[in-house]
Write an enzyme that holds these catalytic residues in place. Structure first.
Site, mmCIF file in Angstrom:
data_model
loop_
_atom_site.group_PDB
_atom_site.id
_atom_site.type_symbol
_atom_site.label_atom_id
_atom_site.label_comp_id
_atom_site.label_asym_id
_atom_site.label_seq_id
_atom_site.Cartn_x
_atom_site.Cartn_y
_atom_site.Cartn_z
ATOM 1 N N CYS A 7 51.039 54.046 50.539
ATOM 2 C CA CYS A 7 50.459 53.747 52.106
ATOM 3 C C CYS A 7 51.337 54.341 52.901
ATOM 4 O O CYS A 7 52.458 55.095 52.641
ATOM 5 C CB CYS A 7 49.896 52.480 51.996
ATOM 6 S SG CYS A 7 51.219 51.097 52.153
ATOM 7 N N ARG A 13 48.876 47.513 52.085
ATOM 8 C CA ARG A 13 47.993 48.042 51.085
ATOM 9 C C ARG A 13 48.528 48.640 49.627
ATOM 10 O O ARG A 13 47.975 48.187 48.422
ATOM 11 C CB ARG A 13 47.329 49.430 51.531
ATOM 12 C CG ARG A 13 46.200 49.006 52.826
ATOM 13 C CD ARG A 13 45.723 50.210 53.377
ATOM 14 N NE ARG A 13 46.909 50.984 54.011
ATOM 15 C CZ ARG A 13 46.789 52.005 54.713
ATOM 16 N NH1 ARG A 13 45.837 52.466 55.030
ATOM 17 N NH2 ARG A 13 47.864 52.454 55.448
ATOM 18 N N ASP A 112 44.051 50.416 57.184
ATOM 19 C CA ASP A 112 45.407 49.360 57.107
ATOM 20 C C ASP A 112 45.007 48.210 57.864
ATOM 21 O O ASP A 112 44.712 48.412 58.954
ATOM 22 C CB ASP A 112 46.432 50.132 57.972
ATOM 23 C CG ASP A 112 47.805 49.765 57.839
ATOM 24 O OD1 ASP A 112 47.892 48.558 57.221
ATOM 25 O OD2 ASP A 112 48.854 50.288 58.134
#
Length: 150
Positions: A7, A13, A112
């Protein structure tokens, strides 16, 4: 096979994906030879996972509290067989760095949750969980010489 979850900052994440994947491999396919890690494209090395990420993983019995962020670097790229990214833009970035397309799997377009509330993190975790389960099933099938679902 080593899978690196990617990520942006490696605090929300990708640590969640790594934790979920590690648990699935431990529980369901410990002899598969699959190992996992995570990294960020713009990560600061050594940052902990976000508290909401830790909390929502704890809700499903996964402890990511020891996680420390790391920026994707040549050593990580060298040991990675498959990069599992959170968004198409992460894939584009890896392609621009010379990572072959066949080594990149896009888990979806997973937003996100950074700065969001716990419900946003929970929704993110659930989406990641579904995608990681599918990815690992495909990887195990591939390792066993079985066709994968497209």
């Amino acid at each position: 096979m080593h899978i690196t979850f990617i990520c942006t900052g490696n605090t929300c994440r990708s640590p969640v994906a790594e934790g979920i994947a590690r648990e699935i491999v431990r529980r369901d396919c410990p002899d598969s030879g699959i190992t996992v890690s995570s990294a960020g494209l713009a990560a600061y090395n050594g940052a902990p996972a976000s508290q909401h990420s830790i909390d929502v993983c704890r809700e499903i019995g996964i402890d990511i509290s020891a996680h420390r962020s790391q920026r994707l670097n040549p050593e990580i790229a060298e040991k990675t067989d498959l990069f599992a990214v959170m968004t198409p833009s992460h894939k584009s970035f890896l392609l621009s760095c010379g990572i072959p397309a066949e080594k990149i799997a896009v888990l979806g377009d997973i937003p996100d949750p950074y700065g969001g509330d716990e419900d946003e993190y929970r929704n993110c975790r659930d989406q990641i969980d579904r995608e990681v389960q599918t990815l690992l099933k495909d990887c195990v099938q591939r390792l066993n010489g079985q066709p994968t679902e497209q």
